[in-house]
Design a protein around this motif. Structure first.
Motif, mmCIF file in Angstrom:
data_model
loop_
_atom_site.group_PDB
_atom_site.id
_atom_site.type_symbol
_atom_site.label_atom_id
_atom_site.label_comp_id
_atom_site.label_asym_id
_atom_site.label_seq_id
_atom_site.Cartn_x
_atom_site.Cartn_y
_atom_site.Cartn_z
ATOM 1 N N ASN A 134 -62.455 -63.451 46.294
ATOM 2 C CA ASN A 134 -62.156 -64.894 45.842
ATOM 3 C C ASN A 134 -62.054 -65.788 46.246
ATOM 4 O O ASN A 134 -61.567 -66.004 47.362
ATOM 5 C CB ASN A 134 -60.520 -64.501 44.840
ATOM 6 N N LYS A 135 -63.103 -66.727 45.839
ATOM 7 C CA LYS A 135 -63.271 -67.662 46.204
ATOM 8 C C LYS A 135 -61.926 -69.270 46.233
ATOM 9 O O LYS A 135 -62.480 -70.303 46.958
ATOM 10 C CB LYS A 135 -64.864 -68.664 46.172
ATOM 11 N N ASP A 136 -61.545 -68.597 44.911
ATOM 12 C CA ASP A 136 -60.145 -69.890 45.155
ATOM 13 C C ASP A 136 -59.034 -69.104 45.256
ATOM 14 O O ASP A 136 -58.037 -70.377 45.961
ATOM 15 C CB ASP A 136 -59.628 -69.399 43.800
ATOM 16 N N ILE A 137 -59.475 -68.301 46.519
ATOM 17 C CA ILE A 137 -58.075 -67.897 47.309
ATOM 18 C C ILE A 137 -58.190 -68.556 48.813
ATOM 19 O O ILE A 137 -59.029 -69.085 49.593
ATOM 20 C CB ILE A 137 -57.880 -66.029 48.100
ATOM 21 N N ASN A 138 -56.803 -69.228 48.748
ATOM 22 C CA ASN A 138 -56.356 -69.616 50.380
ATOM 23 C C ASN A 138 -57.033 -68.937 51.373
ATOM 24 O O ASN A 138 -55.755 -68.004 51.320
ATOM 25 C CB ASN A 138 -55.330 -70.929 50.575
ATOM 26 N N GLN A 139 -57.663 -68.725 52.302
ATOM 27 C CA GLN A 139 -57.887 -67.688 53.331
ATOM 28 C C GLN A 139 -57.259 -68.330 54.478
ATOM 29 O O GLN A 139 -56.291 -67.701 55.028
ATOM 30 C CB GLN A 139 -59.200 -67.939 53.464
ATOM 31 N N PHE A 140 -56.898 -69.737 54.493
ATOM 32 C CA PHE A 140 -55.791 -69.703 55.572
ATOM 33 C C PHE A 140 -53.956 -70.131 55.293
ATOM 34 O O PHE A 140 -54.171 -71.410 54.238
ATOM 35 C CB PHE A 140 -55.935 -70.865 56.053
ATOM 36 N N GLN A 141 -53.460 -69.814 55.545
ATOM 37 C CA GLN A 141 -51.991 -68.984 55.467
ATOM 38 C C GLN A 141 -51.256 -69.566 56.438
ATOM 39 O O GLN A 141 -51.577 -69.246 57.521
ATOM 40 C CB GLN A 141 -51.760 -68.005 54.329
ATOM 41 N N TYR A 142 -49.881 -70.207 56.030
ATOM 42 C CA TYR A 142 -49.477 -70.469 56.971
ATOM 43 C C TYR A 142 -47.636 -70.681 56.354
ATOM 44 O O TYR A 142 -47.584 -70.909 55.448
ATOM 45 C CB TYR A 142 -49.588 -71.865 57.206
ATOM 46 N N GLY A 156 -49.905 -72.728 49.083
ATOM 47 C CA GLY A 156 -49.804 -71.593 47.806
ATOM 48 C C GLY A 156 -50.990 -71.069 48.332
ATOM 49 O O GLY A 156 -52.264 -71.011 48.774
ATOM 50 N N LEU A 157 -50.755 -69.868 47.625
ATOM 51 C CA LEU A 157 -51.865 -68.621 47.507
ATOM 52 C C LEU A 157 -53.729 -68.829 47.389
ATOM 53 O O LEU A 157 -54.185 -68.416 47.765
ATOM 54 C CB LEU A 157 -51.189 -67.285 46.911
ATOM 55 N N PHE A 158 -53.563 -69.653 46.568
ATOM 56 C CA PHE A 158 -54.725 -70.110 45.342
ATOM 57 C C PHE A 158 -54.819 -71.667 45.820
ATOM 58 O O PHE A 158 -53.836 -72.119 45.770
ATOM 59 C CB PHE A 158 -54.904 -69.794 43.673
ATOM 60 N N ASP A 159 -56.212 -71.971 45.906
ATOM 61 C CA ASP A 159 -56.665 -73.128 45.934
ATOM 62 C C ASP A 159 -56.245 -74.205 44.912
ATOM 63 O O ASP A 159 -55.550 -73.608 43.703
ATOM 64 C CB ASP A 159 -58.138 -73.451 45.950
ATOM 65 N N LYS A 160 -55.447 -75.482 45.080
ATOM 66 C CA LYS A 160 -54.833 -76.426 43.684
ATOM 67 C C LYS A 160 -55.744 -76.294 42.864
ATOM 68 O O LYS A 160 -54.791 -76.998 41.813
ATOM 69 C CB LYS A 160 -54.564 -77.747 44.317
ATOM 70 N N SER A 161 -57.299 -76.225 42.410
ATOM 71 C CA SER A 161 -57.996 -76.713 41.167
ATOM 72 C C SER A 161 -57.367 -75.127 40.575
ATOM 73 O O SER A 161 -58.597 -75.648 39.022
ATOM 74 C CB SER A 161 -59.186 -76.719 41.743
#
Length: 234
Positions: free
Chosen positions: A177-185, A206-211
């Motif tokens: 999914n392009k809306d997933i934040n691939q970089f997590q910390y 967040g797991l998903f993009d803010k949009s």
């Protein structure tokens, strides 16, 4: 002749006595006082979604596993305080009612659905992890069993993800999914004795993009939390 036999007897007696009292030479065992706690690790966790949209619920057991290696770098003379950095892989699975489906034009549709309206729904992800931690332990170079408290930060790159929704009438599979934040910390802590240790990770982004918004217009700001056990193997 009698004198000769007497001399031979005395020589034999002293030779036997000398052999009996000869001290035993034990091999020298070298102990490495400059040890490092380089370790393989393996964790099993229960996964939670925090800060979810209104109505978000989880069901079943959302499990996660991870494994990797940590390089230990002691920073004090007693080697009880150290910094460690490593590399690992993780699999995380979430059963919940936050659904991802597709509209007629192929865009993603996000919603929080009632369990009565869906058959099953899950999200899973695979990531590469880079943990960096500060370590305290009461170890010595003579024992591998000790108390420990390790805490640090973990950075992850999600290289594969999939949402699977079955709502009775249709099913949807959304991969990478392009809306997933691939970089997590996030931050984590582990504590325990010897092999068995409790573990907790808290995601800071967040797991998903803010949009991303639900169909009701609510922002999706979910983050992950993992609670479980971590095992350290020398």
């Amino acid at each position: 002749m009698r004198l000769l036999f007497s001399c031979l007897f005395l020589v034999s007696f002293f030779n036997s006595f000398a052999q009996e009292v000869k001290p035993e030479i034990k091999p020298i065992v070298k102990i490495d006082s400059l040890y490092r706690e380089d370790q393989f690790y393996f964790s099993v966790t229960y996964n939670l979604l925090l800060n979810g949209p209104t109505g978000l619920k989880q069901n079943k057991f959302s499990a996660g596993v991870s494994a990797g290696f940590l390089r230990d770098m002691p920073i004090n003379k007693d080697r009880t305080i150290a910094i460690a950095a490593g590399f690992g892989l993780s699999y995380q699975n979430f059963y919940q009612n936050f659904t991802v489906s597709k509209s007629a034009d192929g865009t993603n549709v996000y919603n929080v659905s009632s369990y009565s309206d869906i058959g099953s729904n899950r999200y899973k992800q695979y990531s590469v992890d880079v943990p960096i931690e500060f370590r305290w332990r009461n170890s010595t170079y003579e024992s591998y069993k000790f108390w420990r408290i390790y805490s640090g930060v973990k950075m992850s790159y999600i290289f594969s993800d999939k949402s699977i929704l079955k709502d009775g009438d249709a099913s949807y599979k959304v991969s990478n999914n392009k809306d997933i934040n691939q970089f997590q910390y996030g931050v984590y802590v582990s504590a325990g004795y010897n092999t068995w240790n409790v573990y907790c990770y808290y995601g800071l982004n967040g797991l998903f993009d803010k949009s991303v918004k639900t169909v009701s217009g609510e922002n999706v700001q979910m983050s992950a939390m993992n609670i479980g056990l971590i095992f350290y193997i020398l």
